[in-house]
Design a protein around this motif. Structure first.
Motif, PDB file in Angstrom:
ATOM      1  N   VAL A 102       4.022   1.528  -5.063  1.00 54.99           N
ATOM      2  CA  VAL A 102       2.560   1.448  -5.019  1.00 54.99           C
ATOM      3  C   VAL A 102       1.957   2.450  -6.005  1.00 54.99           C
ATOM      4  O   VAL A 102       1.046   2.126  -6.773  1.00 54.99           O
ATOM      5  N   ASP A 121       7.351  -8.685  -8.278  1.00 55.28           N
ATOM      6  CA  ASP A 121       7.573  -8.164  -6.934  1.00 55.28           C
ATOM      7  C   ASP A 121       8.877  -8.737  -6.387  1.00 55.28           C
ATOM      8  O   ASP A 121       9.087  -9.953  -6.426  1.00 55.28           O
ATOM      9  N   VAL A 168       8.399  -8.134  -0.966  1.00 55.49           N
ATOM     10  CA  VAL A 168       7.624  -7.009  -1.479  1.00 55.49           C
ATOM     11  C   VAL A 168       6.360  -7.547  -2.142  1.00 55.49           C
ATOM     12  O   VAL A 168       6.379  -8.625  -2.751  1.00 55.49           O
ATOM     13  N   GLY A 169       5.250  -6.818  -2.051  1.00 53.43           N
ATOM     14  CA  GLY A 169       4.038  -7.182  -2.766  1.00 53.43           C
ATOM     15  C   GLY A 169       3.568  -8.583  -2.461  1.00 53.43           C
ATOM     16  O   GLY A 169       3.470  -8.992  -1.304  1.00 53.43           O
ATOM     17  N   ASP A 170       3.291  -9.365  -3.509  1.00 55.06           N
ATOM     18  CA  ASP A 170       2.760 -10.716  -3.356  1.00 55.06           C
ATOM     19  C   ASP A 170       3.847 -11.786  -3.257  1.00 55.06           C
ATOM     20  O   ASP A 170       3.526 -12.980  -3.224  1.00 55.06           O
ATOM     21  N   GLU A 200       9.564 -10.750   4.106  1.00 54.34           N
ATOM     22  CA  GLU A 200       9.151  -9.538   4.800  1.00 54.34           C
ATOM     23  C   GLU A 200      10.199  -8.443   4.597  1.00 54.34           C
ATOM     24  O   GLU A 200      11.377  -8.735   4.407  1.00 54.34           O
ATOM     25  N   VAL A 238      -2.451  -5.484  -2.761  1.00 57.07           N
ATOM     26  CA  VAL A 238      -1.527  -5.701  -1.640  1.00 57.07           C
ATOM     27  C   VAL A 238      -1.887  -4.822  -0.449  1.00 57.07           C
ATOM     28  O   VAL A 238      -1.470  -5.081   0.680  1.00 57.07           O
ATOM     29  N   ASN A 243       0.802  -0.057   2.384  1.00 61.95           N
ATOM     30  CA  ASN A 243       2.009  -0.553   3.074  1.00 61.95           C
ATOM     31  C   ASN A 243       2.071  -2.085   3.129  1.00 61.95           C
ATOM     32  O   ASN A 243       2.632  -2.646   4.055  1.00 61.95           O
ATOM     33  N   ARG A 244       1.425  -2.739   2.156  1.00 65.73           N
ATOM     34  CA  ARG A 244       1.396  -4.208   2.068  1.00 65.73           C
ATOM     35  C   ARG A 244       0.597  -4.842   3.212  1.00 65.73           C
ATOM     36  O   ARG A 244       0.730  -6.020   3.517  1.00 65.73           O
ATOM     37  N   VAL A 263      -1.491  -8.125   2.497  1.00 63.93           N
ATOM     38  CA  VAL A 263      -0.750  -9.381   2.325  1.00 63.93           C
ATOM     39  C   VAL A 263      -0.503 -10.028   3.681  1.00 63.93           C
ATOM     40  O   VAL A 263      -0.795 -11.213   3.898  1.00 63.93           O
ATOM     41  N   SER A 264       0.022  -9.245   4.608  1.00 65.00           N
ATOM     42  CA  SER A 264       0.287  -9.769   5.953  1.00 65.00           C
ATOM     43  C   SER A 264      -1.005 -10.211   6.630  1.00 65.00           C
ATOM     44  O   SER A 264      -1.054 -11.258   7.281  1.00 65.00           O
TER      45      SER A 264
END
Length: 437
Positions: A43, A67, A71-73, A77, A341, A344-345, A348-349
């Motif tokens: 990051v 990514d 990870v990322g986009d 998981e 993102v 901690n992402r 995205v989630s």
């Protein structure tokens, strides 16, 4: 002028996201695949990796930053199985797509920290890598994991609140990024010296500027017949500071570009004049998503949302199985200088889960942050940019074009501040979720 475009690649059931940077003069025979660090270092280094890719393209070499799986986009998981193998496979897929998209015949792998180790493992597995650049490489997994644990202790984070689902025994969490026990064991066993692998005939290593760790690996590479250069260049430490404090290591970038020009000069001449093609401004994919009730898909669009191609966003829309979409669009704004993102992402989630419930979610990089360029005359990486207002208005217009009848803004830290200011200003915002403004 170089061009960059968002792309999805790899298998449709597990797509990866990346950025392809191409030279203005037409591609040379040599291309560069950039392998980012793990977790919080990734990051923090995002802005610098973007600048490295741009510099390689300016020097005539197509470059791909991407990514990893989970990870990322990209799909997946961090808690999925076979993380190390999946990350190495991601590097291999990146090599393949760079060759396919640009026609390069020679590959240089560029890796930072754990990304350098992953790149070395991928090079050993697939062969045919012509050059290798490692910045502060992770050589021994055990030592690296000790650093991650020390970082977690230094942060002094409170224990998870009661009722939080516990992670499996032996899980490592560092700055909000997790490695399950299986991944911890795989990284623990990582030993580039013991593996005796030579990633390429020509290697440049720019070690940690305050705590060099690669001396034994350098000696092993030379024993294996690699031509190795290891100049002392400062800049790594400032590159992985918190995103709002991190600085681009211009000296390391210059050293890497100069080394490539000197080492691969015969391969850097442009290929036969390339046919001019319009660089696509967007890429879309059906993204697999495990909702907890089984595997499904959401639709994701990585795109510039303004005519100048300055503002970048990822739009997540409901799957086809959702009978009726929500009329409310959701705009998620940057937390400080963390790109779209989220910490901690998280974003995205959150976006994929909300899309499952029928919402259209736009994760925006405001100008000068993440993958969005600053407005002319404005600085890069300015968290409280004066131009955030018009950026938000542009994003709200885009959501309306996608069919949102009204929109809500969600923000953390500076994103909460910018969302609140937009509401006070009278922007077309139905509601605001402001976290730690």
């Amino acid at each position: 002028m170089t061009a960059r475009q968002p792309i999805y690649f790899g298998p449709s059931e597990r797509p990866l996201f990346g950025w392809l940077h191409t030279p203005a003069t037409g591609p040379s025979a040599t291309g560069v695949v950039l392998c980012s660090p793990f977790g919080y270092e990734g990051v923090c280094a995002h802005r610098s990796l973007k600048r490295f890719a741009h510099a390689f393209a300016e020097a005539g070499m197509p470059a791909l930053r991407f990514d990893y799986d989970g990870v990322g986009d990209s799909a997946g998981e961090p808690t999925d199985a076979n993380r190390l193998a999946s990350w190495v496979q991601s590097v291999k897929l990146a090599i393949e797509v760079l060759k396919a998209r640009t026609g390069v015949t020679r590959i240089v792998l560029f890796g930072v920290r754990l990304g350098a180790a992953l790149a070395a493992l991928a090079a050993d597995a697939c062969g045919g890598v012509d050059g290798f650049i490692a910045v502060a490489p992770v050589v021994l997994g055990k030592g690296y994991l000790r650093e991650l644990r020390a970082l977690q202790r230094l942060m002094g984070l409170a224990a998870p609140p009661p009722g939080t689902e516990p992670l499996p025994e032996g899980t490592l969490e560092s700055a909000g990024f997790v490695m399950l026990p299986e991944t911890v064991a795989e990284v623990t066993a990582l030993d580039l010296v013991g593996r005796a692998l030579k990633p390429a005939p020509r290697v440049l290593v720019i070690d940690h500027d305050s705590l060099p760790q690669a001396d034994a690996w350098l000696e092993k590479l030379r024993q294996l017949g690699a031509h190795v250069e290891a100049p002392k260049v400062a800049g790594y430490t400032s590159m992985v500071l918190d995103p709002h404090n991190a600085s681009v290591p211009e000296q390391i970038i210059g050293t890497a570009v100069d080394w490539l020009k000197a080492s691969l000069s015969s391969e850097l001449a442009p290929s036969a004049a390339a046919e001019h093609r319009e660089t696509p401004a967007a890429a879309s994919v059906e993204m697999p998503w495990n909702s907890g009730n089984g595997q499904t898909h959401v639709s994701e669009l990585a795109t510039f949302i303004d005519p100048e191609r300055r503002l970048f966003a990822v739009v997540t829309r409901p799957p086809a199985s959702v009978e009726k979409s929500q009329p409310l669009g959701l705009l998620i704004l940057n937390a400080g200088a963390v790109h779209h993102v989220g910490p901690n992402r998280l974003y995205v989630s959150l976006a994929r889960r909300l899309a499952q419930q029928g919402y259209t979610v736009l994760r925006l990089d405001i100008s000068g942050i993440g993958d969005s360029s600053p407005h002319p005359g404005e600085p890069e990486n300015s968290v409280y940019t004066a131009r955030a207002a018009e950026d938000i208005q542009c994003a709200l217009r885009y959501l309306r074009e996608l069919g949102a009848q009204r929109s809500a803004a969600i923000g953390l830290c500076s994103g909460a501040y910018n969302a609140f200011k937009a509401g006070v200003r009278g922007d077309d915002i139905a509601s605001i979720i402001a976290i730690n403004p």
